[in-house]
Design an enzyme around this catalytic site. Structure first.
Site, mmCIF file in Angstrom:
data_model
loop_
_atom_site.group_PDB
_atom_site.id
_atom_site.type_symbol
_atom_site.label_atom_id
_atom_site.label_comp_id
_atom_site.label_asym_id
_atom_site.label_seq_id
_atom_site.Cartn_x
_atom_site.Cartn_y
_atom_site.Cartn_z
ATOM 1 N N GLU A 1 9.824 0.685 10.734
ATOM 2 C CA GLU A 1 10.877 1.706 10.613
ATOM 3 C C GLU A 1 10.175 3.037 10.849
ATOM 4 O O GLU A 1 9.378 3.465 10.024
ATOM 5 C CB GLU A 1 11.535 1.595 9.237
ATOM 6 C CG GLU A 1 12.921 2.196 9.220
ATOM 7 C CD GLU A 1 12.887 3.620 8.753
ATOM 8 O OE1 GLU A 1 12.761 4.509 9.627
ATOM 9 O OE2 GLU A 1 12.952 3.841 7.539
ATOM 10 N N CYS B 1 13.356 10.383 7.952
ATOM 11 C CA CYS B 1 13.184 9.905 9.326
ATOM 12 C C CYS B 1 14.494 9.951 10.103
ATOM 13 O O CYS B 1 14.495 10.078 11.319
ATOM 14 C CB CYS B 1 12.613 8.497 9.312
ATOM 15 S SG CYS B 1 13.448 7.440 8.140
ATOM 16 N N LYS C 1 0.846 -1.191 0.000
ATOM 17 C CA LYS C 1 0.000 0.000 0.000
ATOM 18 C C LYS C 1 0.883 1.244 0.000
ATOM 19 O O LYS C 1 1.537 1.562 0.982
ATOM 20 C CB LYS C 1 -0.921 0.037 1.225
ATOM 21 C CG LYS C 1 -2.005 1.090 1.032
ATOM 22 C CD LYS C 1 -2.591 1.627 2.310
ATOM 23 C CE LYS C 1 -1.812 2.745 2.945
ATOM 24 N NZ LYS C 1 -1.701 3.992 2.166
ATOM 25 N N GLU D 1 9.425 14.754 16.425
ATOM 26 C CA GLU D 1 9.928 14.770 15.051
ATOM 27 C C GLU D 1 9.170 15.827 14.243
ATOM 28 O O GLU D 1 7.943 15.799 14.172
ATOM 29 C CB GLU D 1 9.708 13.384 14.426
ATOM 30 C CG GLU D 1 10.266 13.275 13.036
ATOM 31 C CD GLU D 1 10.130 11.858 12.476
ATOM 32 O OE1 GLU D 1 9.067 11.251 12.643
ATOM 33 O OE2 GLU D 1 11.094 11.380 11.869
ATOM 34 N N ILE E 1 1.616 5.960 14.141
ATOM 35 C CA ILE E 1 0.924 4.984 13.292
ATOM 36 C C ILE E 1 1.595 3.618 13.410
ATOM 37 O O ILE E 1 0.939 2.581 13.366
ATOM 38 C CB ILE E 1 0.872 5.459 11.810
ATOM 39 C CG1 ILE E 1 0.127 6.803 11.711
ATOM 40 C CG2 ILE E 1 0.197 4.429 10.924
ATOM 41 C CD1 ILE E 1 -1.334 6.771 12.059
ATOM 42 N N GLY E 2 2.907 3.609 13.598
ATOM 43 C CA GLY E 2 3.612 2.342 13.806
ATOM 44 C C GLY E 2 3.041 1.585 14.994
ATOM 45 O O GLY E 2 2.882 0.354 14.961
ATOM 46 N N GLY F 1 6.870 4.649 8.640
ATOM 47 C CA GLY F 1 6.040 5.843 8.829
ATOM 48 C C GLY F 1 6.253 6.397 10.220
ATOM 49 O O GLY F 1 7.285 6.154 10.855
ATOM 50 N N SER F 2 5.250 7.115 10.700
ATOM 51 C CA SER F 2 5.387 7.783 11.998
ATOM 52 C C SER F 2 5.306 6.770 13.137
ATOM 53 O O SER F 2 4.713 5.693 13.000
ATOM 54 C CB SER F 2 4.280 8.817 12.147
ATOM 55 O OG SER F 2 3.022 8.181 12.075
ATOM 56 N N THR F 3 5.878 7.143 14.277
ATOM 57 C CA THR F 3 5.843 6.261 15.441
ATOM 58 C C THR F 3 4.401 6.048 15.909
ATOM 59 O O THR F 3 4.022 4.936 16.298
ATOM 60 C CB THR F 3 6.742 6.842 16.555
ATOM 61 O OG1 THR F 3 8.092 6.767 16.092
ATOM 62 C CG2 THR F 3 6.626 6.053 17.847
HETATM 63 P P1 ADP Z 1 2.906 10.642 8.034
HETATM 64 O O1 ADP Z 1 2.371 10.965 9.405
HETATM 65 O O2 ADP Z 1 4.275 11.090 7.840
HETATM 66 O O3 ADP Z 1 1.957 10.975 6.912
HETATM 67 P P2 ADP Z 1 2.032 8.006 8.423
HETATM 68 O O4 ADP Z 1 2.699 7.192 9.453
HETATM 69 O O5 ADP Z 1 0.702 8.603 8.738
HETATM 70 O O6 ADP Z 1 3.051 9.098 7.991
HETATM 71 O O7 ADP Z 1 1.858 7.197 7.071
HETATM 72 C C1 ADP Z 1 2.742 6.237 6.572
HETATM 73 C C2 ADP Z 1 1.941 5.180 5.860
HETATM 74 O O8 ADP Z 1 1.063 4.570 6.806
HETATM 75 C C3 ADP Z 1 1.027 5.679 4.737
HETATM 76 O O9 ADP Z 1 1.006 4.705 3.705
HETATM 77 C C4 ADP Z 1 -0.321 5.748 5.402
HETATM 78 O O10 ADP Z 1 -1.411 5.634 4.514
HETATM 79 C C5 ADP Z 1 -0.255 4.546 6.314
HETATM 80 N N1 ADP Z 1 -1.186 4.589 7.449
HETATM 81 C C6 ADP Z 1 -1.732 5.659 8.051
HETATM 82 N N2 ADP Z 1 -2.561 5.279 9.042
HETATM 83 C C7 ADP Z 1 -2.534 3.922 9.086
HETATM 84 C C8 ADP Z 1 -3.155 2.925 9.900
HETATM 85 N N3 ADP Z 1 -3.982 3.247 10.890
HETATM 86 N N4 ADP Z 1 -2.853 1.633 9.657
HETATM 87 C C9 ADP Z 1 -1.998 1.284 8.683
HETATM 88 N N5 ADP Z 1 -1.401 2.168 7.876
HETATM 89 C C10 ADP Z 1 -1.650 3.476 8.064
#
Ligand code: ADP
Length: 507
Positions: free
Chosen positions: A275, A309, A201, A410, A257-258, A253-255
């Site tokens: 990561e 990052c 995705k 960050e 959302i991680g 991605g962000s911590t």
């Molecule tokens: P940023 O905050 O820098 O936009 P994110 O961590 O939000 O980075 O996004 C990184 C990736 O994670 C993107 O592909 C985003 O669509 C996806 N993402 C965002 N929210 C979720 C979630 N709840 N579950 C899984 N993937 C997600």
């Protein structure tokens, strides 16, 4: 930066517009659908969304908003491909496939670089570096596919014990927007080398280069081996992370959302690689080569417009060189060219979205309210030629409390906070006093200083007299809240396998 709204600014603005329209005509992918089972298909809901050019603010393309039912379809297609074709692929065939992906991307590298620059806003010179790394990582993992071995375990004469490194089957991969194709390559390479099929995705902000990748390599990769579902995080990412039939999830991605991804993966005890964010320290010793150290500092924080990052976003300069170093650094930062990312001369492009600009500016505001000193930047450029874009000036902030949230969190933009040190232990305590531990830099001419600091910093990646250097084969990943697991190296292939032990009894 010029404040003069002269005809030349108007001309430059329309030149940017024209350049982007022309580039979009040349390089946009033809297909903006989901890629499932080797076919371009519409999302079940029929909903779409637009990805925008952050330089001009114009819509670049409309792509499918995939959701849980599309993820289900993609996971089914990936299992079909695994069961019927890919699980029979020899390591030699996997190697040949990955090598050919590398060759095809290389053959169109300028088009990929332009597309990445259009969709993300990164300077074209940096987009070219991304694409060359994409090619090299696919080649690296093509090689690793052949060097991937199990073991024989010595016990005693009554048995023979062997281990086999088996693929998981179907893995899910969630990609960020800052290095869209490179992060995809970092994940696809090891997953495919290890023998898995994939549902990937892309980030909703930057889906285009991954769609273009499938246009170029769809006939190299057997149908269903790589499936792409574009869509939003909650709609498509979350169902992927929590899918019962996904055996491993890799996320960058962000911590915040991680942590969500980890919770979702926990539902079915799915293995994860994460990561995540960083707030990396860059330590300058008094014996550093000043000119080189200034240049490395510029790279550490302003590469990819700070949307990195591992950006070296906290600078620790020794007090003996503080005045000269900071004055040279502020001059070098102020000299950086903020401009159309499609121009070779541009050092910093726009941020990826307006939302990201607001995010960065709100941290800058927090710093300003705390009476910090701005050595340079701290605003958006007033050049009217850039008025349509998501630009933020290169910013250096001094005299700020290390506990300020602009320091602890960050920012993911071209913003660095500066601290002066005299006592090594106090400096190191501060350098480690964040929740993150992704990367760090050490600038010194002394091998002892370098070794000592590299050992003391709590981070997964330490660069000495360099920064943001990502050769394939060098493991990359974080300590603390910066993540779990390593990418870009042989170890990454391990993360895409599970160990099967076979114990033969000898009669
Ligand atoms: P940023 O905050 O820098 O936009 P994110 O961590 O939000 O980075 O996004 C990184 C990736 O994670 C993107 O592909 C985003 O669509 C996806 N993402 C965002 N929210 C979720 C979630 N709840 N579950 C899984 N993937 C997600």
């Amino acid at each position: 930066m010029s404040v003069d709204d002269s005809p030349s600014a108007t001309e430059r603005r329309s030149a940017i517009q024209k350049r982007h329209e022309q580039a979009a005509n040349e390089v946009l992918p033809e297909h903006r659908a989901l890629y499932i089972g080797g076919e371009w298909v519409q999302s079940a809901s029929g909903q779409t969304f637009e990805t925008r050019d952050p330089t001009t603010g114009d819509a670049l393309a409309s792509v499918q908003a995939g959701m849980a039912t599309d993820i289900d379809r993609a996971v089914d297609a990936a299992w079909n491909a695994y069961d019927s074709v890919y699980s029979d692929y020899s390591t030699a065939e996997r190697q040949a496939m990955l090598s050919e992906i590398a060759d095809r991307v290389e053959a169109k590298s300028e088009a990929f670089a332009k597309l990445e620059s259009l969709d993300n806003g990164k300077p074209i010179t940096e987009a070219r570096i991304d694409i060359s790394l994409v090619v090299d990582h696919f080649r690296y993992f093509a090689g690793v596919a052949r060097a991937h071995e199990g073991e024989t375990v010595e016990t005693d004469d009554s048995r023979v014990v062997q281990t086999h490194k088996e693929p998981y089957g179907v893995v899910g991969q969630i990609i960020p927007w800052n290095f869209p194709l490179l992060m995809a390559a970092w994940k696809l390479g090891p997953a495919l080398a290890a023998g898995n099929t994939v549902v990937i995705k892309p980030a909703e902000e930057t889906p285009l280069s991954i769609l273009k990748l499938m246009e170029e390599v769809g006939d190299v990769v057997p149908d269903g081996v790589v499936n792409v579902v574009t869509g939003f995080g909650e709609d498509a990412g979350a169902p992927l992370a929590s899918h019962k039939e996904i055996r491993k999830v890799a996320f960058t991605g962000s911590t915040a959302i991680g942590s969500e991804v980890m919770k979702n993966a926990a539902e079915h005890i799915t293995d994860i690689t994460l990561e995540l964010g960083g707030k990396s320290p860059l330590v300058v010793f008094p014996d550093a080569d000043l000119e080189q150290a200034v240049q490395t500092t510029i790279t550490a924080i302003f590469f990819n417009t700070g949307e990195c990052c591992c950006a070296g976003s906290r600078l620790f300069v020794h007090e003996d060189i503080q005045d000269e170093f900071l004055s040279r650094l502020a001059d070098a930062a102020a000299d950086l060219e903020l401009n159309d990312p499609l121009l070779d001369s541009t050092d910093l492009g726009p941020k990826v979205t307006e939302e990201q600009v607001e995010n960065t500016m709100s941290y800058i505001e927090t710093a300003r309210e705390s009476d910090a000193t701005f050595l340079t930047g701290g605003d958006q450029p007033d050049d009217p030629a850039l008025a349509d874009g998501c630009f933020v000036t290169p910013t250096l902030i001094d005299e700020i409390d290390h506990n300020n949230e602009a320091v602890q969190e960050e920012i993911f933009g071209p913003v660095q906070e500066v601290f002066t040190w005299s006592d090594y232990d106090e400096m190191m305590e501060m350098a480690n006093n964040v929740d993150y531990g992704l990367a760090a830099g050490v600038l010194t001419e002394s091998i002892d200083n370098a070794n000592r600091a590299a050992r003391d910093i709590e981070a997964g990646n330490i660069w000495v007299n360099t920064y943001n250097d990502f050769p394939a084969g060098q493991p990359f990943g974080g300590y603390k809240q910066s993540g779990i697991g390593r990418e870009t190296a042989q170890e990454a292939v391990e993360h895409y396998t599970q160990t099967k032990t076979v114990n033969f009894s000898l009669s």
